[in-house]
Design a protein around this motif. Structure first.
Motif, PDB file in Angstrom:
ATOM      1  N   ASP A  29       0.869  -1.161   0.000  1.00  0.00           N
ATOM      2  CA  ASP A  29       0.000   0.000   0.000  1.00  0.00           C
ATOM      3  C   ASP A  29       0.913   1.221   0.000  1.00  0.00           C
ATOM      4  N   GLU A  30       0.902   1.979  -1.073  1.00  0.00           N
ATOM      5  CA  GLU A  30       1.803   3.136  -1.190  1.00  0.00           C
ATOM      6  C   GLU A  30       1.584   4.137  -0.066  1.00  0.00           C
ATOM      7  N   LYS A  31       0.388   4.175   0.516  1.00  0.00           N
ATOM      8  CA  LYS A  31       0.138   5.090   1.637  1.00  0.00           C
ATOM      9  C   LYS A  31       0.979   4.701   2.847  1.00  0.00           C
ATOM     10  N   VAL A  32       1.210   3.409   3.038  1.00  0.00           N
ATOM     11  CA  VAL A  32       2.057   2.962   4.149  1.00  0.00           C
ATOM     12  C   VAL A  32       3.492   3.409   3.904  1.00  0.00           C
ATOM     13  N   VAL A  33       3.965   3.263   2.676  1.00  0.00           N
ATOM     14  CA  VAL A  33       5.324   3.700   2.338  1.00  0.00           C
ATOM     15  C   VAL A  33       5.449   5.210   2.543  1.00  0.00           C
ATOM     16  N   GLU A  34       4.450   5.950   2.117  1.00  0.00           N
ATOM     17  CA  GLU A  34       4.469   7.404   2.312  1.00  0.00           C
ATOM     18  C   GLU A  34       4.476   7.756   3.800  1.00  0.00           C
ATOM     19  N   HIS A  35       3.742   6.987   4.605  1.00  0.00           N
ATOM     20  CA  HIS A  35       3.715   7.205   6.054  1.00  0.00           C
ATOM     21  C   HIS A  35       5.112   7.003   6.651  1.00  0.00           C
ATOM     22  N   VAL A  36       5.801   5.960   6.236  1.00  0.00           N
ATOM     23  CA  VAL A  36       7.156   5.688   6.727  1.00  0.00           C
ATOM     24  C   VAL A  36       8.084   6.825   6.318  1.00  0.00           C
ATOM     25  N   GLU A  37       7.996   7.245   5.072  1.00  0.00           N
ATOM     26  CA  GLU A  37       8.839   8.355   4.598  1.00  0.00           C
ATOM     27  C   GLU A  37       8.545   9.629   5.381  1.00  0.00           C
ATOM     28  N   GLY A  69      13.929  14.662  11.077  1.00  0.00           N
ATOM     29  CA  GLY A  69      15.035  15.493  10.619  1.00  0.00           C
ATOM     30  C   GLY A  69      15.692  15.109   9.312  1.00  0.00           C
ATOM     31  N   TYR A  70      15.266  14.018   8.704  1.00  0.00           N
ATOM     32  CA  TYR A  70      15.842  13.648   7.412  1.00  0.00           C
ATOM     33  C   TYR A  70      15.275  14.529   6.319  1.00  0.00           C
ATOM     34  N   LYS A  71      16.081  14.751   5.299  1.00  0.00           N
ATOM     35  CA  LYS A  71      15.618  15.411   4.078  1.00  0.00           C
ATOM     36  C   LYS A  71      15.422  14.323   3.033  1.00  0.00           C
ATOM     37  N   GLN A  72      14.556  14.562   2.077  1.00  0.00           N
ATOM     38  CA  GLN A  72      14.211  13.562   1.063  1.00  0.00           C
ATOM     39  C   GLN A  72      15.438  13.033   0.330  1.00  0.00           C
ATOM     40  N   ASP A  73      16.454  13.883   0.115  1.00  0.00           N
ATOM     41  CA  ASP A  73      17.628  13.449  -0.646  1.00  0.00           C
ATOM     42  C   ASP A  73      18.775  12.957   0.241  1.00  0.00           C
ATOM     43  N   ASP A  74      18.560  12.836   1.567  1.00  0.00           N
ATOM     44  CA  ASP A  74      19.579  12.260   2.444  1.00  0.00           C
ATOM     45  C   ASP A  74      19.803  10.799   2.076  1.00  0.00           C
ATOM     46  N   LEU A  75      20.974  10.298   2.406  1.00  0.00           N
ATOM     47  CA  LEU A  75      21.375   8.945   2.013  1.00  0.00           C
ATOM     48  C   LEU A  75      20.407   7.859   2.504  1.00  0.00           C
ATOM     49  N   PHE A  76      19.989   7.921   3.767  1.00  0.00           N
ATOM     50  CA  PHE A  76      19.141   6.860   4.326  1.00  0.00           C
ATOM     51  C   PHE A  76      17.772   6.782   3.634  1.00  0.00           C
ATOM     52  N   ARG A  95      16.887   8.030   0.783  1.00  0.00           N
ATOM     53  CA  ARG A  95      17.109   7.782  -0.648  1.00  0.00           C
ATOM     54  C   ARG A  95      17.391   6.309  -0.888  1.00  0.00           C
ATOM     55  N   GLY A  96      18.194   5.696  -0.015  1.00  0.00           N
ATOM     56  CA  GLY A  96      18.462   4.258  -0.118  1.00  0.00           C
ATOM     57  C   GLY A  96      17.193   3.446   0.020  1.00  0.00           C
ATOM     58  N   LEU A  97      16.352   3.808   0.992  1.00  0.00           N
ATOM     59  CA  LEU A  97      15.086   3.089   1.177  1.00  0.00           C
ATOM     60  C   LEU A  97      14.224   3.177  -0.073  1.00  0.00           C
ATOM     61  N   SER A  98      14.178   4.346  -0.693  1.00  0.00           N
ATOM     62  CA  SER A  98      13.356   4.498  -1.894  1.00  0.00           C
ATOM     63  C   SER A  98      13.906   3.685  -3.066  1.00  0.00           C
ATOM     64  N   LEU A  99      15.207   3.329  -3.000  1.00  0.00           N
ATOM     65  CA  LEU A  99      15.810   2.506  -4.046  1.00  0.00           C
ATOM     66  C   LEU A  99      15.776   1.014  -3.717  1.00  0.00           C
ATOM     67  N   GLY A 100      15.250   0.670  -2.531  1.00  0.00           N
ATOM     68  CA  GLY A 100      15.157  -0.733  -2.151  1.00  0.00           C
ATOM     69  C   GLY A 100      16.326  -1.227  -1.327  1.00  0.00           C
ATOM     70  N   ILE A 101      17.116  -0.286  -0.760  1.00  0.00           N
ATOM     71  CA  ILE A 101      18.312  -0.642   0.014  1.00  0.00           C
ATOM     72  C   ILE A 101      18.196  -0.033   1.408  1.00  0.00           C
ATOM     73  N   GLY A 102      18.389  -0.862   2.431  1.00  0.00           N
ATOM     74  CA  GLY A 102      18.312  -0.358   3.793  1.00  0.00           C
ATOM     75  C   GLY A 102      19.522  -0.762   4.599  1.00  0.00           C
ATOM     76  N   MET A 103      19.612  -0.208   5.806  1.00  0.00           N
ATOM     77  CA  MET A 103      20.656  -0.603   6.740  1.00  0.00           C
ATOM     78  C   MET A 103      20.016  -0.712   8.119  1.00  0.00           C
TER      79      MET A 103
END
Length: 159
Positions: free
Chosen positions: A16-24, A31-38, A40-48
């Motif tokens: 559900d894209e609304k859940v993904v938007e909620h997490v973002e 304090g994260y900005k949309q283009d911060d590494l963390f 941005r990685g999540l939006s590309l399918g990569i996490g830590m």
């Protein structure tokens, strides 16, 4: 399946894209900005995932992984303890003084998803053969708890 159009390895899954938007939105709220590494990685399918992250960051990774949005998670041994995040392959990369047979058993136990995979994979990189052999063959330490467990405690009918 992965989203190949955007150059990411983001999973498609049933999301559900609304859940993904909620997490973002939660990440932006701390304090994260949309283009911060963390993020941005999540939006590309990569996490830590590691012990230095706060609870919102770790839960975002755990949630997105379970929803099959993340296909790759770099993690320390903290991920192996008490969190249900089964995967196809676990890579043990590099040696650590904390890497022992118990931690290895916990990490490798994540490989192979019940109901999906017939087997799981464990890949070793940067460990010598002697250490690998020890991880695979050492006896696990005996676990002793401090919780006083008894039959009357477990069975509410005896009270």
């Amino acid at each position: 399946k992965a989203d190949t159009h955007s150059g990411s390895i983001r999973g498609i899954g049933h999301v559900d894209e609304k859940v993904v938007e909620h997490v973002e939105h939660r990440l932006l709220g701390i304090g994260y900005k949309q283009d911060d590494l963390f993020p941005r990685g999540l939006s590309l399918g990569i996490g830590m995932h590691h012990g230095g992250m706060n609870a919102k960051e770790r839960s975002a990774v755990e949630m997105l992984f379970r929803m099959k949005v993340l296909n790759l998670v770099f993690a320390t041994g903290t991920l192996a303890l008490g969190i249900h995040m089964p995967c196809k392959t676990v890579a043990v990369v590099g040696d650590s003084r904390y890497l022992n047979s118990l931690e290895f058993q916990q990490m490798s136990g994540r490989a192979g998803r019940r109901g999906f995979d017939n087997a799981g994979n464990v890949v070793f990189m940067g460990l010598n053969e002697r250490k690998i052999r020890r991880l695979l063959t050492d006896r696990l330490p005996q676990m002793v708890g401090n919780f006083p467990l008894s039959v009357s405690y477990c069975n509410p009918a005896t009270k």
